[in-house]
Design an enzyme around this catalytic site. Structure first.
Site, PDB file in Angstrom:
ATOM      1  N   GLY A  11       0.829  -1.211   0.000  1.00  0.00           N
ATOM      2  CA  GLY A  11       0.000   0.000   0.000  1.00  0.00           C
ATOM      3  C   GLY A  11       0.856   1.250   0.000  1.00  0.00           C
ATOM      4  CB  VAL A  55      -3.639 -10.066   7.309  1.00  0.00           C
ATOM      5  CG1 VAL A  55      -2.302 -10.076   6.598  1.00  0.00           C
ATOM      6  CG2 VAL A  55      -4.269  -8.674   7.262  1.00  0.00           C
ATOM      7  CG  ASN A 108      -6.017 -13.775  11.888  1.00  0.00           C
ATOM      8  OD1 ASN A 108      -6.388 -14.518  12.794  1.00  0.00           O
ATOM      9  ND2 ASN A 108      -6.687 -13.634  10.760  1.00  0.00           N
ATOM     10  N   GLY A 150      -1.741 -12.465  17.181  1.00  0.00           N
ATOM     11  CA  GLY A 150      -1.447 -13.867  17.507  1.00  0.00           C
ATOM     12  C   GLY A 150      -0.111 -14.294  16.917  1.00  0.00           C
ATOM     13  CB  ALA A 194      -1.223   1.254  10.901  1.00  0.00           C
ATOM     14  CE1 TYR A 207      -9.067   2.723   8.097  1.00  0.00           C
ATOM     15  CE2 TYR A 207      -9.497   4.964   8.848  1.00  0.00           C
ATOM     16  CZ  TYR A 207      -8.606   3.984   8.448  1.00  0.00           C
ATOM     17  OH  TYR A 207      -7.261   4.267   8.395  1.00  0.00           O
ATOM     18  CE1 TYR A 245      -4.810 -11.003  21.295  1.00  0.00           C
ATOM     19  CE2 TYR A 245      -2.648 -12.011  21.085  1.00  0.00           C
ATOM     20  CZ  TYR A 245      -4.015 -12.070  20.918  1.00  0.00           C
ATOM     21  OH  TYR A 245      -4.588 -13.196  20.391  1.00  0.00           O
TER      22      TYR A 245
END
Ligand code: UDP
Length: 315
Positions: A11, A58, A100, A103, A115, A146, A160
């Site tokens: 991107g 992803v 994901n 993890g 981001a 979004y 996390y």
């Protein structure tokens, strides 16, 4: 030498990040499904021996065999036009994609960087926006896909960090521009520059009194490098505090390009934030970072890029 995984690496921002780490001698695994990214963004360094490209969405389970030191999650549609066209993939990549990648970072014992975005502040009721502000987001409006995905992503990243002890960073990115922005992504910078270069009227939405603050992509990349090196887990704004109205910005583009274009007014999109200006006190103190590229300088480089793209399209 470290190993970086960058999702959304093909991107606009992701490709500049890939390039910056390669230049420092690191290994880069770039993961992208070309939903809004493009092969041409990475064409300049696909042959680099430290570079690997993986075509993967992803939002699905991610398998990476090799060790990783850093996971940077940049995959997401990021322009209002894109996330209106791709509402469910936008929600999925912010939610499932974040889960994901977190993890994966946990399994690899890697440092993780999310981001995030100034959109977490929604249509802000305070100005400038500091990291302490919780925002004013319409969860069910067109931009909610979004904004809420990114807010969820921040919550998941903090969970996390707190629950698994993962070494995380959250960067809240304000409006960023530069070469490799997609020409048809509908954002104000590529729209105005291509309209000005083609001599077409610049499409100002509403009365153009809403404000934005534009940072050049090199400043953002420098800020991200500094944030990765800092031991700080709460969100940090990275943006340029130089604020202007969209109408002023349109006039600036006409002036710099020397265009004869006029200005036309179009309806203001729903939930379009009325003001946006980063408070970068924290980044200054914590990272010793502030933007250094002047608007005219960054725009000159971006205009050259858009001019070359328009020429390609004609051929
Ligand atoms: N905008 C505009 N004309 C355009 C495209 C955008 O006036 O052709 C306005 C838009 O309404 C918003 C600002 O420019 O107020 C920035 O829009 P952009 O899509 O770049 O991203 P945003 O900052 O809203 O996420």
């Amino acid at each position: 030498m470290a190993r970086y995984l960058i999702t959304g690496g093909a991107g606009f921002i992701g490709s500049h990040l890939c390039e910056s780490f390669l230049k420092q001698g690191h290994h880069v695994v770039c993961m992208d499904n070309y939903s809004t990214g493009a092969a041409e963004n990475i064409a300049g360094f696909t042959a680099h021996p430290g570079f690997t490209f993986v075509d993967h969405n992803v939002s699905r389970y991610i398998e990476v065999q090799e060790p990783l030191d850093y996971v940077l999650h940049f995959a997401s549609p990021a322009s209002p036009v894109d996330y209106l066209e791709l509402p469910i993939p936008t929600l999925k990549v912010g939610a499932l994609g974040t889960h994901n990648t977190l993890g994966l970072a946990k399994a690899k014992k890697a440092v993780y960087l999310l981001a995030s975005t100034s959109e977490v502040y929604g249509d802000p009721l305070v100005r400038p926006q500091s990291e302490e502000y919780w925002g004013n987001v319409n969860p069910i409006g067109p931009r909610g896909v979004y904004d809420e995905a990114k807010r969820f992503a921040e919550a998941m990243t903090m969970a996390y960090h707190r629950y698994h002890g993962l070494d995380t960073r959250i960067v809240r990115i304000f409006n960023t521009y530069g070469p490799r922005m997609r020409m048809r992504d509908g954002r104000v910078v590529p729209n105005f520059i291509s309209q000005a270069l083609k001599g077409e009227p610049l499409t100002v939405y509403g009365q153009g009194q809403q404000t934005r603050s534009f940072q050049y992509v090199d400043d953002l990349v420098a800020g991200i490098h500094k944030l990765l090196a800092a031991d700080h887990h709460l969100p940090v704004n990275i943006g340029n505090p130089h604020e202007m109205t969209v109408l002023e910005f349109a006039k600036k583009i006409i002036e710099i390009t020397g265009s004869k274009s006029t200005i036309v007014y179009k309806p203001l999109p729903e939930d379009d934030p009325q003001v946006r200006q980063p408070d970068i006190t924290k980044a200054k103190k914590l990272l010793g970072w502030e933007p250094i590229v002047a608007l005219e300088e960054g725009l000159a480089k971006t205009i050259d890029y858009v001019r070359a793209k328009l020429k390609e399209q004609k051929q």
